[in-house]
Structures are given as structure tokens and as C-alpha cells.
Design a protein around this motif. Structure first.
Motif, PDB file in Angstrom:
ATOM      1  N   LEU A  31      26.531  62.725  38.460  1.00 21.53           N
ATOM      2  CA  LEU A  31      25.156  62.881  38.030  1.00 21.53           C
ATOM      3  C   LEU A  31      24.177  63.276  39.191  1.00 21.53           C
ATOM      4  N   ALA A  32      23.771  64.558  39.632  1.00 24.80           N
ATOM      5  CA  ALA A  32      23.074  64.797  40.830  1.00 24.80           C
ATOM      6  C   ALA A  32      21.509  64.246  40.405  1.00 24.80           C
ATOM      7  N   ASN A  33      21.052  63.595  41.339  1.00 21.67           N
ATOM      8  CA  ASN A  33      19.758  63.018  41.343  1.00 21.67           C
ATOM      9  C   ASN A  33      18.801  63.797  40.805  1.00 21.67           C
ATOM     10  N   PRO A  34      18.271  63.543  39.358  1.00 24.72           N
ATOM     11  CA  PRO A  34      17.182  64.610  38.867  1.00 24.72           C
ATOM     12  C   PRO A  34      15.589  64.388  39.499  1.00 24.72           C
ATOM     13  N   TRP A  35      15.410  63.546  40.297  1.00 22.12           N
ATOM     14  CA  TRP A  35      14.063  63.389  41.006  1.00 22.12           C
ATOM     15  C   TRP A  35      14.131  63.713  42.456  1.00 22.12           C
ATOM     16  N   LEU A  36      13.529  64.767  43.122  1.00 17.39           N
ATOM     17  CA  LEU A  36      13.814  65.025  44.499  1.00 17.39           C
ATOM     18  C   LEU A  36      13.162  63.881  45.255  1.00 17.39           C
ATOM     19  N   TRP A  37      12.088  63.312  44.856  1.00 18.64           N
ATOM     20  CA  TRP A  37      11.338  62.416  45.616  1.00 18.64           C
ATOM     21  C   TRP A  37      12.196  61.047  45.515  1.00 18.64           C
ATOM     22  N   ASP A  38      12.977  60.644  44.685  1.00 22.81           N
ATOM     23  CA  ASP A  38      14.053  59.524  44.665  1.00 22.81           C
ATOM     24  C   ASP A  38      14.877  59.804  45.820  1.00 22.81           C
ATOM     25  N   ALA A  39      15.444  61.050  45.881  1.00 17.84           N
ATOM     26  CA  ALA A  39      16.717  61.425  46.923  1.00 17.84           C
ATOM     27  C   ALA A  39      16.189  61.420  48.075  1.00 17.84           C
ATOM     28  N   ILE A  40      14.949  61.729  48.451  1.00 17.98           N
ATOM     29  CA  ILE A  40      14.180  61.572  49.731  1.00 17.98           C
ATOM     30  C   ILE A  40      13.938  59.883  50.126  1.00 17.98           C
ATOM     31  N   THR A  41      13.445  59.424  49.171  1.00 18.63           N
ATOM     32  CA  THR A  41      13.303  58.088  49.563  1.00 18.63           C
ATOM     33  C   THR A  41      14.501  57.271  49.814  1.00 18.63           C
ATOM     34  N   THR A  42      15.538  57.373  48.885  1.00 18.08           N
ATOM     35  CA  THR A  42      17.055  56.745  49.328  1.00 18.08           C
ATOM     36  C   THR A  42      17.376  57.267  50.943  1.00 18.08           C
ATOM     37  N   ALA A  43      17.367  58.460  51.043  1.00 14.42           N
ATOM     38  CA  ALA A  43      17.838  58.826  52.224  1.00 14.42           C
ATOM     39  C   ALA A  43      17.044  58.489  53.459  1.00 14.42           C
ATOM     40  N   ILE A  44      15.739  58.163  53.413  1.00 11.10           N
ATOM     41  CA  ILE A  44      14.975  57.539  54.437  1.00 11.10           C
ATOM     42  C   ILE A  44      15.352  56.128  54.573  1.00 11.10           C
ATOM     43  N   LEU A  45      15.452  55.387  53.481  1.00 10.87           N
ATOM     44  CA  LEU A  45      15.527  53.879  53.337  1.00 10.87           C
ATOM     45  C   LEU A  45      17.249  53.856  53.868  1.00 10.87           C
ATOM     46  N   ARG A  46      17.962  54.887  54.195  1.00 11.81           N
ATOM     47  CA  ARG A  46      19.102  54.427  54.738  1.00 11.81           C
ATOM     48  C   ARG A  46      19.363  54.884  56.508  1.00 11.81           C
ATOM     49  N   THR A  73      21.053  48.434  29.588  1.00 15.19           N
ATOM     50  CA  THR A  73      21.765  47.376  30.658  1.00 15.19           C
ATOM     51  C   THR A  73      20.816  46.436  31.363  1.00 15.19           C
ATOM     52  N   GLY A  74      19.573  46.444  30.625  1.00 12.32           N
ATOM     53  CA  GLY A  74      18.485  45.531  31.410  1.00 12.32           C
ATOM     54  C   GLY A  74      17.352  46.379  31.815  1.00 12.32           C
ATOM     55  N   GLU A  75      16.455  45.744  32.640  1.00 12.90           N
ATOM     56  CA  GLU A  75      15.469  46.287  33.222  1.00 12.90           C
ATOM     57  C   GLU A  75      15.639  46.911  34.523  1.00 12.90           C
ATOM     58  N   LEU A  76      15.375  47.943  34.738  1.00 12.05           N
ATOM     59  CA  LEU A  76      15.503  48.958  35.854  1.00 12.05           C
ATOM     60  C   LEU A  76      14.321  49.405  36.639  1.00 12.05           C
ATOM     61  N   SER A  77      14.295  49.197  37.923  1.00 14.78           N
ATOM     62  CA  SER A  77      13.054  49.702  38.472  1.00 14.78           C
ATOM     63  C   SER A  77      13.112  51.137  39.293  1.00 14.78           C
ATOM     64  N   LEU A  78      12.353  51.731  38.917  1.00 13.82           N
ATOM     65  CA  LEU A  78      12.284  53.213  39.551  1.00 13.82           C
ATOM     66  C   LEU A  78      11.465  53.177  40.920  1.00 13.82           C
ATOM     67  N   ALA A  79      11.841  54.262  41.775  1.00 12.00           N
ATOM     68  CA  ALA A  79      11.034  54.303  43.173  1.00 12.00           C
ATOM     69  C   ALA A  79       9.649  54.443  42.745  1.00 12.00           C
ATOM     70  N   VAL A 104       7.631  57.197  58.282  1.00 10.19           N
ATOM     71  CA  VAL A 104       8.283  58.189  57.576  1.00 10.19           C
ATOM     72  C   VAL A 104       7.997  58.285  56.080  1.00 10.19           C
ATOM     73  N   LEU A 105       8.211  57.265  55.351  1.00  7.24           N
ATOM     74  CA  LEU A 105       7.767  57.398  54.064  1.00  7.24           C
ATOM     75  C   LEU A 105       6.326  57.719  53.599  1.00  7.24           C
ATOM     76  N   GLN A 106       5.423  57.548  54.312  1.00  6.17           N
ATOM     77  CA  GLN A 106       4.068  57.956  54.265  1.00  6.17           C
ATOM     78  C   GLN A 106       3.974  59.443  54.514  1.00  6.17           C
ATOM     79  N   ALA A 107       4.607  59.942  55.617  1.00 10.60           N
ATOM     80  CA  ALA A 107       4.705  61.231  55.878  1.00 10.60           C
ATOM     81  C   ALA A 107       5.316  62.134  54.758  1.00 10.60           C
TER      82      ALA A 107
END
Length: 214
Positions: A31-46, A73-79, A104-107
Motif C-alpha cells: 500500500l503506497a503511503n496515502p499521505w505525502l506529509w507522513d512519507a516526508i516525516t518518516t524519511a526525515i526521521l530515518r 487492532t487498538g489505538e494508533l497514532s498519526l504523525a 529539517v522537520l520545521q523547514a
């Protein structure tokens, strides 16, 4: 969008041992990530940290500042959204272990607010170029985010440690370059030749094999 890959379609230029291992995986769907911001956040945190540490940091980041929702499956937290990220102070980044990633996250949040409508309509290669205009987002981070969002792994950073690690485990007898040897990227792309679909399949199948192995 589900992205289907079938390693049985890989060309004969892929080493036999590697292809045999991937063939055993069979066709898969991601499943391709449906939220571009989450994809950016994930890559930055890596950036800088190891994969396991990055996963823990991402979950802590979402749990502390994102929105928590109920799921089967229980509670999940979004970025946290870009707006939320821009309201955080330095101490909050430090407390969660993301002091290195603060600027970088704020930029990225500020740029996303201005450009996301345009970014979301770009093809994968143009999106990589656009993301590198954000300070401290280099080609690796941009390519990882774009691949996650678009589902096109032909533009993934192919010399990534994960690709190297899983390829070596699938085909241990193959003469892979060392971890710091820059020859790995050209070797990997040469296996697929000029066929972007083959490169996508080779890379995503290898990463998927690694996810199953882990």
C-alpha cells in the motif's frame, strides 16, 4: 493505491541466486503511503539513525504530538500535521529524541504548507527534485519519501543499507561490494538495465523480502 510486484518478471541479468530467493517470495502487494506529509516525516526521521531506532522514534513522535485514533487492532497514532510541527518548541523536540531533526522537520512543514497541492500531483522523479529544495533534505531523503508516497521504487535510493543487507542475505555467494563501497548502486541499477519497472520490482521485492525475514 496498491502496488503489485512479481519477481518472476525480473530479467535474466539479475543474479540467479538473488532471483531464486525473490521468486520464492512470490507476487506481493504494498500500500503506497496515502499521505505525502507522513512519507516526508518518516524519511526525515530515518536520517542518521538505524532503522530500528528510526521506527521507535517515529512511533514516539506520533504518540507524543500526533492524533490518536481507534482501530480494529487498538489505538494508533498519526504523525503530527505540519501545522502542529510548526508550533513545537525546541524542548519538545529534545524530549522526544528528535533534537537533530528539528530544523529539517520545521523547514519541511513550512515548505509543505506552501507547496503540497503541487507536490501531490508530481510524478516520482519530479517530486524527488522538488523535495530537495527543502533545507537539509538531500537526495536520499527525498527519494525515500517519494518512493513511499508514489509507490515507484525505481527512484528509491538503491544503495540504501537495507537493500544491501537483504540482498546479501538472499544471495550470500554473490560478490557484493562492501558496505561503504559506492559500486553497489551502479551494480544494482545495471541488473535492471534501462527498464524502470524491473528496477522497481528488484528493489521493492528485496525490501519486502527483508520485511518478511525481520
Amino acid at each position: 493505491m496498491f502496488v503489485t510486484t512479481d519477481p518472476s518478471c525480473l530479467p535474466g541479468t539479475v543474479p540467479a541466486e538473488l532471483k531464486t530467493g525473490l521468486d520464492a517470495l512470490g507476487p506481493t502487494r504494498r500500500l503506497a503511503n496515502p499521505w505525502l506529509w507522513d512519507a516526508i516525516t518518516t524519511a526525515i526521521l530515518r536520517q542518521v539513525v538505524r532503522a530500528g531506532q528510526a521506527r521507535k522514534l517515529y512511533r514516539a513522535w506520533c504518540g507524543a504530538f500526533g492524533t490518536t485514533v481507534a482501530s480494529p487492532t487498538g489505538e494508533l497514532s498519526l504523525a503530527p500535521t505540519p501545522q502542529q510541527v510548526l508550533t513545537l518548541d525546541d524542548e519538545q523536540f529534545t524530549d522526544i529524541g528528535a533534537k537533530f531533526h528539528r530544523s529539517v522537520l520545521q523547514a519541511a512543514a513550512a515548505h509543505y504548507e506552501r507547496h503540497h497541492a503541487h507536490w501531490q500531483r508530481m510524478d516520482s522523479r519530479d517530486l524527488v527534485t522538488a523535495l530537495t529544495t527543502v533545507p537539509r533534505i538531500g537526495p536520499w531523503t527525498a527519494a525515500a519519501a517519494a518512493a513511499d508516497y508514489t509507490g515507484d521504487f525505481s527512484i528509491y535510493p538503491h544503495d540504501d543499507l537495507a537493500v544491501r543487507t537483504w540482498a546479501a542475505q538472499i544471495a550470500p555467494a554473490h560478490a557484493w561490494p562492501g558496505k561503504k563501497d559506492k559500486a553497489f548502486g551502479p551494480m544494482w541499477t545495471a541488473m535492471a538495465g534501462s527498464d524502470r519497472t524491473a528496477l522497481h520490482t528488484l528493489t521493492l521485492s528485496t525490501l519486502t523480502w527483508g520485511s518478511h525475514a525481520r
